[in-house]
Design an enzyme around this catalytic site. Structure first.
Site, PDB file in Angstrom:
ATOM      1  N   LYS A  50      18.085 -73.536  33.883  1.00 30.61           N
ATOM      2  CA  LYS A  50      17.823 -73.034  32.534  1.00 30.61           C
ATOM      3  C   LYS A  50      18.621 -71.570  32.103  1.00 30.61           C
ATOM      4  O   LYS A  50      19.837 -71.920  31.999  1.00 30.61           O
ATOM      5  CB  LYS A  50      16.241 -72.486  32.146  1.00 30.61           C
ATOM      6  CG  LYS A  50      15.465 -73.962  31.870  1.00 30.61           C
ATOM      7  CD  LYS A  50      14.030 -73.793  31.496  1.00 30.61           C
ATOM      8  CE  LYS A  50      13.312 -74.884  31.464  1.00 30.61           C
ATOM      9  NZ  LYS A  50      13.331 -75.848  30.482  1.00 30.61           N
ATOM     10  N   ASP A  80       9.816 -73.710  42.232  1.00 27.86           N
ATOM     11  CA  ASP A  80      10.403 -74.292  41.176  1.00 27.86           C
ATOM     12  C   ASP A  80      10.240 -72.980  40.101  1.00 27.86           C
ATOM     13  O   ASP A  80       9.414 -72.920  39.320  1.00 27.86           O
ATOM     14  CB  ASP A  80       9.665 -75.425  40.510  1.00 27.86           C
ATOM     15  CG  ASP A  80      10.661 -75.715  39.453  1.00 27.86           C
ATOM     16  OD1 ASP A  80      10.292 -77.060  38.793  1.00 27.86           O
ATOM     17  OD2 ASP A  80      11.367 -75.055  38.577  1.00 27.86           O
ATOM     18  N   PHE A 119       5.357 -79.552  36.033  1.00 29.64           N
ATOM     19  CA  PHE A 119       6.189 -79.988  35.397  1.00 29.64           C
ATOM     20  C   PHE A 119       7.561 -79.843  36.123  1.00 29.64           C
ATOM     21  O   PHE A 119       7.809 -78.545  36.061  1.00 29.64           O
ATOM     22  CB  PHE A 119       6.277 -79.621  33.792  1.00 29.64           C
ATOM     23  CG  PHE A 119       7.492 -80.403  33.181  1.00 29.64           C
ATOM     24  CD1 PHE A 119       8.779 -79.877  33.304  1.00 29.64           C
ATOM     25  CD2 PHE A 119       7.078 -81.417  32.359  1.00 29.64           C
ATOM     26  CE1 PHE A 119       9.733 -80.526  32.527  1.00 29.64           C
ATOM     27  CE2 PHE A 119       8.006 -82.092  31.642  1.00 29.64           C
ATOM     28  CZ  PHE A 119       9.302 -81.663  31.887  1.00 29.64           C
TER      29      PHE A 119
HETATM   30  C1  LIG Z   1       9.566 -75.822  35.893  1.00 29.60           C
HETATM   31  C2  LIG Z   1      10.554 -76.674  35.330  1.00 29.60           C
HETATM   32  N1  LIG Z   1      11.113 -77.653  36.253  1.00 29.60           N
HETATM   33  C3  LIG Z   1      12.021 -78.546  35.722  1.00 29.60           C
HETATM   34  C4  LIG Z   1      12.461 -78.683  34.451  1.00 29.60           C
HETATM   35  C5  LIG Z   1      13.219 -79.667  34.372  1.00 29.60           C
HETATM   36  O1  LIG Z   1      14.484 -78.966  33.865  1.00 29.60           O
HETATM   37  P1  LIG Z   1      15.694 -79.948  32.925  1.00 29.60           P
HETATM   38  O2  LIG Z   1      14.833 -80.025  31.594  1.00 29.60           O
HETATM   39  O3  LIG Z   1      16.893 -79.059  32.767  1.00 29.60           O
HETATM   40  O4  LIG Z   1      16.135 -81.202  33.631  1.00 29.60           O
HETATM   41  C6  LIG Z   1      11.803 -77.741  33.652  1.00 29.60           C
HETATM   42  C7  LIG Z   1      12.155 -77.928  32.219  1.00 29.60           C
HETATM   43  N2  LIG Z   1      11.277 -77.559  31.287  1.00 29.60           N
HETATM   44  C8  LIG Z   1      11.168 -78.314  30.064  1.00 29.60           C
HETATM   45  C9  LIG Z   1      10.055 -77.540  29.202  1.00 29.60           C
HETATM   46  C10 LIG Z   1       9.776 -78.178  28.070  1.00 29.60           C
HETATM   47  C11 LIG Z   1      10.482 -79.370  27.411  1.00 29.60           C
HETATM   48  C12 LIG Z   1      11.697 -79.709  28.403  1.00 29.60           C
HETATM   49  C13 LIG Z   1      12.227 -81.005  27.918  1.00 29.60           C
HETATM   50  O5  LIG Z   1      12.542 -81.804  28.659  1.00 29.60           O
HETATM   51  O6  LIG Z   1      12.465 -81.156  26.768  1.00 29.60           O
HETATM   52  C14 LIG Z   1      11.738 -79.132  29.550  1.00 29.60           C
HETATM   53  C15 LIG Z   1      10.926 -76.796  34.080  1.00 29.60           C
HETATM   54  O7  LIG Z   1      10.029 -76.234  32.929  1.00 29.60           O
END
Ligand SMILES: Cc1ncc(COP(=O)(O)O)c(CNc2cccc(C(=O)O)c2)c1O
Length: 395
Positions: A255, A226, A141
């Site tokens: 985050k 990441d 992800f």
């Molecule tokens: C490992 C990882 N890389 C990138 C992202 C993307 O980050 P942003 O969301 O700030 O663009 C994540 C995000 N992680 C994550 C986990 C669960 C839900 C959601 C959601 O989009 O609601 C996002 C993540 O967990």
């Protein structure tokens, strides 16, 4: 009708249906606790997917927000601001790298890393134009933007969004031979979560990260970690890569970088990688804004001053040792690093999250059968005992 019901109705009336939240409205938060309009208190065991490692509204981070808001919040990068330089230095020192590129969301930082890797492949490695390849892992992800979802192995993340980015190879997570076999002379980078979050808190086999970094070094492939969810203390180390003493070529952070107060993300690497960007080749209106940088510096200070990575390490062990005492045929596996814990069930986890909500504990299922427990790293043993009692109750 309660205010909670009114708010949910209004949200469902106007909002795009791209989430399936638990039926709870949060109107106030402090530390590890959140409150609904009726005054009910819940323990936050999700931490906004590890964006709130420092706890909700940490006083030092909120104060930084207020102080900076009274000075200047946004200049654009057309001019310098007095927070970006000190923030750059803090992040560079924290990671041991010499160059930082600020963005806002995790996905934006992932996109930035993909652009840097491709341009590095052409300008530095000598890959023929438009032939650069990125290797990513099944179950990854990396965000919801077009480049990020192009990396995904999840059909629903990609359905209806084509045509997707070309030049991507997916390999099984944790399989070093698959990595070796996927690398070609055109490979720019291997992008990997040191612990897969959304896939269900998947810990790679011991030595995987180290072996992967060695293979990448030997093959002149960038090792990009990441650490948006796994980093900044969540896994019990400052970075999850630290569990194997691996220093990636590129860190992607987000985050908790903003302490759950203001969005900020970044790509961190040495100049041989981030030096590929020249004026006009990349940017962001809000990237590196003084408000975000000021908040982030406070968030990083809290992380270090309160030794949150070590707290996560100690308390994660304490919490998992208690979870291991639960005898239930419904529990398939308990795994985690630090306060980044997954409880895999033999059936969908949603009902268990709903039951825990009724007992005052907020968590969220991930990938159907896994309950993720990721409380703010400021949590105490006594509060983990409180959570454990409720978790044991539902099993
Ligand atoms: C490992 C990882 N890389 C990138 C992202 C993307 O980050 P942003 O969301 O700030 O663009 C994540 C995000 N992680 C994550 C986990 C669960 C839900 C959601 C959601 O989009 O609601 C996002 C993540 O967990």
């Amino acid at each position: 009708m309660t205010e909670t019901k009114q708010v949910i109705e209004q949200t469902e009336k106007y909002g795009a249906n791209n989430y399936h939240p638990l039926p709870i409205v949060v109107t106030r938060a402090e530390g590890i606790w959140v409150y609904d309009p009726e005054g009910n208190r819940y323990m936050d065991m999700l931490s906004a997917y590890s964006a709130v490692n420092q706890g909700h509204r940490h006083p030092k981070i909120i104060q930084a927000l207020k102080d900076q808001a009274d000075k200047v919040t946004l200049t654009s990068r057309a001019f310098h601001n007095d927070q970006l330089g000190p923030w750059y230095e803090k992040v560079a020192n924290l990671t041991g790298k010499d160059m930082v590129l600020p963005m806002n969301t995790g996905a934006e930082a992932v996109e930035t890393a993909l652009k840097a890797a491709r341009r590095w492949a052409y300008d530095v490695k000598g890959v023929a134009d438009n032939q650069a390849e990125i290797i990513a892992c099944v179950g990854n992800f990396h965000g919801r933007t077009m480049g990020a979802v192009s990396l995904s192995s999840d059909a629903e993340y990609k359905r209806g969004f084509g045509p997707l980015l070309p030049g991507i190879r997916l390999i099984p997570y944790g399989d070093i031979e698959a990595l070796k076999n996927a690398i070609t002379p055109n490979t720019a980078a291997f992008l990997v979560e040191p612990i897969q979050g959304e896939a269900g808190i998947i810990i790679p086999p011991d030595g995987y990260l180290k072996e992967a970094s060695v293979v990448c070094k030997e093959q002149n492939v960038l090792f990009i970690a990441d650490e948006i969810q796994s980093g900044l203390g969540r896994s019990g180390k400052l970075f999850a890569c630290d569990w194997e003493a691996v220093v990636p070529d590129v860190y992607i952070l987000g985050k908790a970088l903003g302490g759950g107060v203001f969005p900020i993300s970044c790509v961190v690497a040495n100049a041989d990688v981030l030096g590929v960007f020249n004026p006009g080749s990349h940017g962001s209106t809000f990237g590196g804004n003084p408000l975000a940088c000021s908040v982030s510096m406070a968030a990083l200070d809290v992380l270090i001053e309160e030794d949150l990575a070590n707290r996560s390490f100690q308390l994660g062990q304490y919490f998992m040792d208690k979870l291991f005492t639960i005898q239930s045929p419904k529990i398939k596996e308990i795994r985690g690093r630090g306060l980044f814990v997954g409880v895999e069930l033999t059936e969908p986890a949603r009902d268990y999250c709903e039951k825990l909500k009724e007992l005052g504990l907020l968590c969220k299922e991930t990938h159907e059968n896994v309950i993720r427990f990721a409380p703010p790293l400021i949590i105490t043993e006594a509060e983990l005992d409180w959570a454990f009692e409720r978790i044991a109750t539902i099993f």
